[in-house]
Design an enzyme around this catalytic site. Structure first.
Site, mmCIF file in Angstrom:
data_model
loop_
_atom_site.group_PDB
_atom_site.id
_atom_site.type_symbol
_atom_site.label_atom_id
_atom_site.label_comp_id
_atom_site.label_asym_id
_atom_site.label_seq_id
_atom_site.Cartn_x
_atom_site.Cartn_y
_atom_site.Cartn_z
ATOM 1 N N HIS A 91 7.361 -3.285 -1.540
ATOM 2 C CA HIS A 91 8.200 -3.782 -2.883
ATOM 3 C C HIS A 91 6.957 -4.717 -3.928
ATOM 4 O O HIS A 91 6.128 -5.105 -3.467
ATOM 5 C CB HIS A 91 9.146 -4.985 -2.322
ATOM 6 C CG HIS A 91 10.186 -4.275 -1.634
ATOM 7 N ND1 HIS A 91 11.372 -4.911 -1.243
ATOM 8 C CD2 HIS A 91 10.407 -3.091 -1.256
ATOM 9 C CE1 HIS A 91 12.209 -4.075 -0.557
ATOM 10 N NE2 HIS A 91 11.661 -3.081 -0.570
ATOM 11 N N GLU A 125 7.206 -7.175 -5.658
ATOM 12 C CA GLU A 125 7.052 -8.559 -5.342
ATOM 13 C C GLU A 125 6.044 -8.911 -4.245
ATOM 14 O O GLU A 125 4.897 -9.539 -4.251
ATOM 15 C CB GLU A 125 8.309 -9.314 -5.008
ATOM 16 C CG GLU A 125 9.455 -9.385 -5.830
ATOM 17 C CD GLU A 125 10.228 -8.106 -5.792
ATOM 18 O OE1 GLU A 125 11.477 -8.043 -6.421
ATOM 19 O OE2 GLU A 125 10.025 -7.118 -4.865
#
Length: 172
Positions: A85, A87
């Protein structure tokens, strides 16, 4: 007096996250993220397969291929996805570069509210504010509240307005 307008800090860094998502190689969802401390961008991430692994759009992630074919529903079989991901990539960028993100009120700007795993990572490094544009079905808002993390959802139309102004001719 001449009218002069520019993005506020949240809008500015969200534009950076929007720019980062253009590098995503995931076929099902493009996400960008930046980590900021003291109004300075210290890390960038976008979602996609790990370095050295065939890109998602080249068949690197079988789960995403099955999702595109309609054989897996959104949110299902996430444990089979090879894509990191955005993040998580931004947080790993801090680790790789030796940047301590968890001090002095670091902020995570992301185009989607983080999933549970990315939420846990953000809390662990000390992120206390997350600024986003969209929701995500696997977000644990109770965990974010318990950890004292503020969630701010920006107006997507403001970001789109600023993004469209990038190609405007300069006013003389």
């Amino acid at each position: 007096m001449i009218k002069f307008e520019r993005p506020n800090w949240d809008e500015y860094f969200m534009l950076q996250a929007e720019l980062a998502k253009l590098r995503s190689n995931c076929m099902t969802r493009q996400v960008g993220a930046v980590i900021v401390r003291n109004n300075r961008q210290i890390a960038t991430g976008y979602n996609g397969t790990p370095p050295g692994v065939k890109n998602c759009f080249e068949g690197g992630c079988k789960r995403c291929m099955l999702r595109m074919e309609g054989k897996i529903e959104s949110g299902a079989s996430l444990d089979r996805c090879l894509c990191n991901h955005a993040e998580a990539n931004a947080i790993m960028h801090c680790a790789i570069m030796g940047i301590e993100a968890g001090t002095k009120d670091a902020i995570l700007y992301t185009t989607f509210v983080p999933c549970l795993e990315c939420t846990k990572m953000a809390i662990t490094i000390g992120i206390k504010r997350i600024v986003c544009l969209d929701t995500y079905p696997e977000t644990d808002y109770d965990l974010l509240r318990e950890a004292g993390v503020e969630i701010v959802k920006l107006d997507k139309k403001r970001i789109q307005r600023w993004a469209s102004s990038l190609t405007d001719e300069p006013k003389v």
